[in-house]
Design a protein around this motif. Structure first.
Motif, short mmCIF file in Angstrom:
data_model
loop_
_atom_site.label_atom_id
_atom_site.label_comp_id
_atom_site.label_asym_id
_atom_site.label_seq_id
_atom_site.Cartn_x
_atom_site.Cartn_y
_atom_site.Cartn_z
N PHE A 5 0.91 -1.15 -0.09
CA PHE A 5 -0.09 0.03 0.13
C PHE A 5 0.85 1.33 -0.09
CE2 PHE A 5 -3.10 -3.15 1.61
CZ PHE A 5 -4.27 -2.74 0.58
N THR A 6 1.97 1.22 0.57
CA THR A 6 2.98 2.66 0.67
C THR A 6 4.08 2.39 -0.12
OG1 THR A 6 4.13 1.80 2.76
CG2 THR A 6 2.01 2.78 3.27
N GLY A 7 4.27 1.33 -0.54
CA GLY A 7 5.51 1.42 -1.41
C GLY A 7 6.93 1.06 -0.59
N THR A 8 7.15 1.49 0.77
CA THR A 8 8.20 1.18 1.43
C THR A 8 7.60 0.20 2.59
OG1 THR A 8 7.63 3.00 3.28
CG2 THR A 8 9.22 3.56 1.61
N ARG A 9 8.54 -0.53 3.00
CA ARG A 9 8.24 -1.73 3.97
C ARG A 9 8.30 -1.14 5.27
NH1 ARG A 9 10.25 -7.93 3.48
NH2 ARG A 9 9.22 -7.81 1.63
N PRO A 10 7.16 -1.50 5.99
CA PRO A 10 7.11 -0.85 7.47
C PRO A 10 7.85 -2.17 8.07
CG PRO A 10 4.88 -1.40 6.83
CD PRO A 10 5.90 -1.52 5.47
N THR A 11 8.11 -1.88 9.43
CA THR A 11 8.60 -2.86 10.26
C THR A 11 7.73 -2.86 11.65
OG1 THR A 11 10.17 -1.54 11.41
CG2 THR A 11 10.98 -2.79 9.47
N VAL A 12 7.51 -4.10 11.92
CA VAL A 12 6.98 -4.22 13.34
C VAL A 12 7.84 -4.77 14.48
CG1 VAL A 12 5.01 -5.11 14.57
CG2 VAL A 12 4.87 -4.62 12.01
N SER A 13 8.02 -3.87 15.54
CA SER A 13 8.86 -4.26 16.47
C SER A 13 8.43 -4.89 17.57
CB SER A 13 9.55 -2.82 16.92
OG SER A 13 8.77 -2.09 17.26
N ILE A 14 9.11 -5.47 18.54
CA ILE A 14 8.76 -6.60 19.47
C ILE A 14 7.71 -6.13 20.39
CG2 ILE A 14 9.58 -8.04 21.48
CD1 ILE A 14 12.26 -8.17 19.98
N PRO A 15 8.04 -4.69 20.87
CA PRO A 15 6.62 -4.02 21.78
C PRO A 15 5.35 -4.37 21.08
CG PRO A 15 8.41 -2.62 21.71
CD PRO A 15 8.68 -3.57 20.65
N TYR A 16 5.19 -4.17 19.82
CA TYR A 16 3.82 -4.53 19.22
C TYR A 16 3.25 -5.75 19.54
CZ TYR A 16 0.34 -6.48 16.09
OH TYR A 16 -0.66 -6.97 15.61
N PHE A 17 4.08 -6.80 19.47
CA PHE A 17 3.61 -8.05 19.88
C PHE A 17 3.12 -8.17 21.50
CE2 PHE A 17 5.79 -8.77 16.02
CZ PHE A 17 4.63 -9.68 15.30
N ASN A 18 3.95 -7.72 22.22
CA ASN A 18 3.96 -7.58 23.78
C ASN A 18 2.66 -6.96 24.10
OD1 ASN A 18 6.04 -9.54 24.19
ND2 ASN A 18 7.63 -7.83 24.38
N THR A 19 2.58 -5.57 23.45
CA THR A 19 1.42 -4.87 24.26
C THR A 19 0.12 -5.18 23.81
OG1 THR A 19 1.74 -3.42 22.32
CG2 THR A 19 3.00 -2.73 24.34
N VAL A 20 0.18 -5.90 22.65
CA VAL A 20 -1.15 -6.41 22.13
C VAL A 20 -1.49 -7.94 22.70
CG1 VAL A 20 -2.45 -7.09 19.96
CG2 VAL A 20 -1.11 -5.21 19.74
N ASN A 21 -0.65 -8.64 22.76
CA ASN A 21 -0.94 -9.96 23.13
C ASN A 21 -0.92 -10.24 24.59
OD1 ASN A 21 -1.26 -11.08 20.68
ND2 ASN A 21 0.90 -11.68 20.41
N ALA A 22 -0.08 -9.36 25.45
CA ALA A 22 -0.05 -9.47 26.78
C ALA A 22 -1.55 -9.55 27.68
CB ALA A 22 1.07 -8.54 27.41
N PRO A 23 -2.14 -8.37 27.42
CA PRO A 23 -3.47 -8.39 27.98
C PRO A 23 -4.42 -9.51 27.68
CG PRO A 23 -3.18 -6.44 26.53
CD PRO A 23 -1.77 -7.32 26.32
N LEU A 24 -4.22 -9.75 26.35
CA LEU A 24 -5.29 -10.94 25.62
C LEU A 24 -4.79 -12.16 26.45
CD1 LEU A 24 -5.18 -10.30 21.89
CD2 LEU A 24 -7.07 -10.00 23.41
#
Lengths: 132, 653
Positions: B375-394
């Protein structure tokens, strides 16, 4: 039927909450994967942006200050060169010629401060060379 | 030997095609002899894969470096143990191992022949997978490829792979990955012959649980391997490759729970079929991620065309299976509804939604770089805190449900039932929270998480106590006999609770090490001391020793805690004869409370050494929890009286 609607409503609420979580998680924790050339172009304008890059170590560019625990080196894509500073130790296989992945931000003096330095080991599947 | 191995693969490919055609045609034409001969072909493919695998092992053990695979991954001085393990060190060999497991499983299922009309389809679906793997091995990633010359010495095995984890992690992961193919094949076969009752679930229950157990172990051994070998102090980094084996584990866990609803209440049929399909697809998709190199990962990848084959195969399976589900949808229509939202069923459903939710957020985070690039042409990166902040409460919510679920009755819980069951765990966890806070557990997130764990532990143990006292009252047995008989008579249920207790230990390890880890990096001279919390680590000197063909440089450290000596540590750098750069061997002084984890990062000419020291609390509980989960699974699966499922809880049924 009434109960079915309530169950569906509950599912929608949960799914909605999940999407909110994903949204906020992505907002705060994404960066860009840039080539060294692209990174050089944006270095003065994007000091707070999280950037991931890959390049090869410039031979002889490594400077290690043991007292300060500071590693300085330069990465190249073959043409351009970018100086990196990392307040940490050298990962294994750092100078064995494998591509190096750095993650971090540009500071106010246009230096790239790498939070993570990792080595990509290309020849062997499952040869995990992970270091931070 | 290489020719025998390769020819076996080619013949195996042809026979696996025949096994499918023969079984399907034989079934349609009603020709028993054709089905029988095709079954022979299934057995033959299993034997051929065995011959092929053993041939490769033979080449590895005898160090025949004219074979590229042997040259790439071994050397003459490699211990025998790792020469054999080199079977799965690279692309071709590890796919051969996969195929080997798959065809053996298939032969077992085919000859066990649980339902005559179902078996040919189950067997054919599994053989369809085997065709794919035989094809890849014979024509895309041939492990028997020869070199044009005959080198005297091999390139050697990557030092990182020379660890006990190299034996445990890949094997258990594959046993798990491949195992999920069995329930998937049964589900699809049941749809094909239009039998949409829960027989396929009952028949494959053991397969599913074993696959789940192996995948659990695979993930854990992977984490442990990373922890002791990679030398960065952690065990999980949300790398695409790690996520690839975590996602099917999540959906597989959801499936294990949701099938109970179908068994007991004939509900969630569509959901269960979809869930096992998604789980199976995720094992394939994960392999695509791992082998294609499409995502930036520090894990290395070989042949990138291999990824395309996996993607296409995953796509075909996706289309075929969901087309089939869609076509049979009318047969899977629900006949029953939820009777109340405060019931075991609804808490199971919620547990499922969260497990699938975590799988989804992980999936999304993993492939987000690809979506973003489109969608944007450049490749975004997802860092470790994403997974932790989203998955920890779940994850925390999931843990909470694990405690709540056993407290709620099937169908509908009365207010009294809820009061009686919740009182003790709630009161217990309040007391726990107050005590923990007073003892210094002040971080809000950690306090919340550990209190949740306390609640679940009490709730689970209360189930044991409750059952035992009821039994004592009824039979007059002593407490120990009552507890023992209670558990043995309801193995499935109490096995499940044991697994839950193991999970609690595992999660306690994760929370402890994520919230209270400490780290210090320092360069020190001889005799200098580093303080980290109540630990004192003194650097004595740097030394060198010879270990076979390898040179080892190590730092001699003495450690004390609260002023009392607790031992010595020798973090190393090993210079392998076959590898240009040294690799780190960490030193761990571990216990049940926390690990003192030391990395020798480097040294200077003047003898100063740079050390990275971490204190990782409760890590040992992750591994202990894993073994408790194994024990619970074995207990639940043990055949005999008490292993069958409980009664149906259906109104009027």
């Amino acid at each position: 039927m009434n109960k079915k609607i309530k169950v569906i409503a509950a599912i929608i609420v949960i799914a909605g909450a999940m999407f909110l979580l994903i949204g906020s998680g992505l907002k705060n924790n994404t960066g860009s994967y840039l080539t060294i050339n692209e990174a050089l172009a944006v270095r003065s304008s994007s000091t707070d942006k999280y950037i991931q890059m890959e390049g090869n170590l410039v031979e002889g560019s490594t400077k290690w200050d043991a007292g300060k625990i500071e590693l300085r080196f330069a990465l190249t894509d073959g043409e351009n060169k970018l100086d990196i500073v990392h307040n940490g130790v050298k990962p294994d296989n750092f100078d064995s010629g494998y591509p190096i992945i750095v993650e971090g931000r540009f500071n106010s003096s246009s230096e790239f401060v790498a939070e993570n330095v990792k080595v990509k080991c290309p020849s062997k599947y499952e040869a995990e060379t992970k270091e931070q | 030997m290489a020719d025998i191995g390769y020819i076996s693969l080619v013949i195996g490919f042809i026979l696996s095609v025949y096994a499918i055609a023969g079984q399907l045609a034989g079934r349609r034409l009603g020709s028993g002899s054709l089905v029988k001969s095709a079954r022979g072909a299934v057995l033959a493919t299993a034997l051929l894969a065995t011959v092929s695998s053993l041939a490769l092992v033979w080449l590895l053990v005898t160090s025949d470096f004219s074979i590229k695979y042997v040259y790439d991954y071994t050397s003459t001085d490699l211990p025998l143990f790792y020469k054999i393990a080199a079977l799965w060190a690279g692309n071709g060999g590890s796919l051969l191992l996969w195929l080997w497991v798959l065809v053996i499983y298939t032969a077992v299922v085919t000859y066990a022949d649980k339902i005559e009309e179902l078996t040919p389809y189950v067997s054919s679906i599994l053989m369809g997978n085997a065709v794919f793997f035989y094809f890849i091995l014979a024509f895309v990633s041939n492990p028997f490829e020869k070199l044009a010359f005959n080198p005297a010495e091999g390139a050697g095995m990557n030092p990182m792979l020379q660890n006990f984890g190299m034996v445990m992690h890949p094997v258990t992961t594959y046993l798990g990955y491949v195992g999920f193919a069995i329930p998937f094949a049964f589900a699809m076969a049941a749809l094909i012959i239009k039998k949409t009752d829960d027989r396929w679930i009952k028949l494959t229950r053991k397969w599913t649980i074993l696959a789940w157990l192996f995948l659990t172990l695979g993930n854990l051994y992977g984490a442990q391997w990373a922890y002791v070998e990679l030398g960065w102090g952690g065990y999980w980094a949300w790398d695409p490759v790690e996520n690839a084996s975590f996602m099917p584990w999540l959906t597989g866990s959801a499936f294990l729970h949701s099938v109970m609803i179908q068994e007991r209440k004939n509900m969630l049929k569509i959901w269960n079929v979809s869930l096992i399909t998604v789980t199976f697809l995720l094992t394939l998709f994960g392999t695509f991620l791992v082998r294609s190199g499409i995502l930036t990962s520090v894990h290395a990848f070989g042949n990138s065309s291999l990824g395309m084959f996996f993607l296409v195969f995953t796509g075909l399976v996706f289309i075929a299976s969901f087309w089939l589900i869609f076509d049979r949808l009318h047969m899977l229509k629900e006949t029953r509804e939820f009777e109340s939202y405060i019931s075991k069923e609804s808490s199971f459903l919620l547990n499922n939604l969260i497990l699938v939710g975590i799988a989804f957020t992980t999936f999304f985070g993993t492939i987000y770089p690809l979506i973003g690039e489109v969608f944007t042409g450049t490749r975004p990166t997802v860092s470790i805190p994403y997974f932790n902040t989203v998955n920890a409460p779940l994850g925390l919510l999931l843990v909470l449900l694990m405690g709540i679920c056993p407290l709620i009755a099937w169908r509908k819980s009365s207010a009294k039932n809820l009061r009686d069951n919740f009182l003790v765990p709630l009161a217990g966890s309040v007391i726990f929270a107050a005590a923990a806070y007073a003892l210094g557990l002040k971080k809000p997130y950690a306090l919340l998480a550990f209190t949740t764990l306390a609640f679940v532990t009490i709730a689970t143990l209360a189930e044991f106590v409750k059952g035992t006292t009821v039994r004592m009252r009824m039979t007059g047995e002593n407490p120990l006999a009552a507890l023992g008989k209670l558990m043995v008579r309801n193995r499935r249920r109490y096995g499940g609770y044991i697994i839950h207790l193991g999970t609690i230990m595992l999660i306690a390890g994760i929370i402890g090490s994520q919230t209270y880890d400490r780290v210090v990096e320092k360069t020190v001279a001889y005799g200098e001391t580093i303080r980290i919390d109540n630990y004192e680590i003194t650097y004595q000197h740097l030394a060198e020793r010879r270990d076979g063909k390898n040179d080892v440089v190590y730092a001699e450290l003495t450690a004390s805690k609260d002023g009392k000596p607790i031992g010595t540590l020798q973090p190393e750098k090993v210079f392998y004869s076959t590898h240009p750069n040294p690799s780190t061997e960490v030193a761990i002084l571990g216990g049940l409370v926390e690990d003192l984890y030391v990395i020798l990062a480097g040294w200077e000419k003047d003898g100063r050494a740079t050390l990275k020291i971490l204190v990782n609390p409760l890590v040992a509980w992750m591994w202990i929890g894993g073994y408790v989960m194994v024990a619970g699974t074995v207990f639940a699966l043990w055949p005999g009286r008490g292993a069958e499922i409980g009664p149906k809880y259906v109104r009027g049924g």
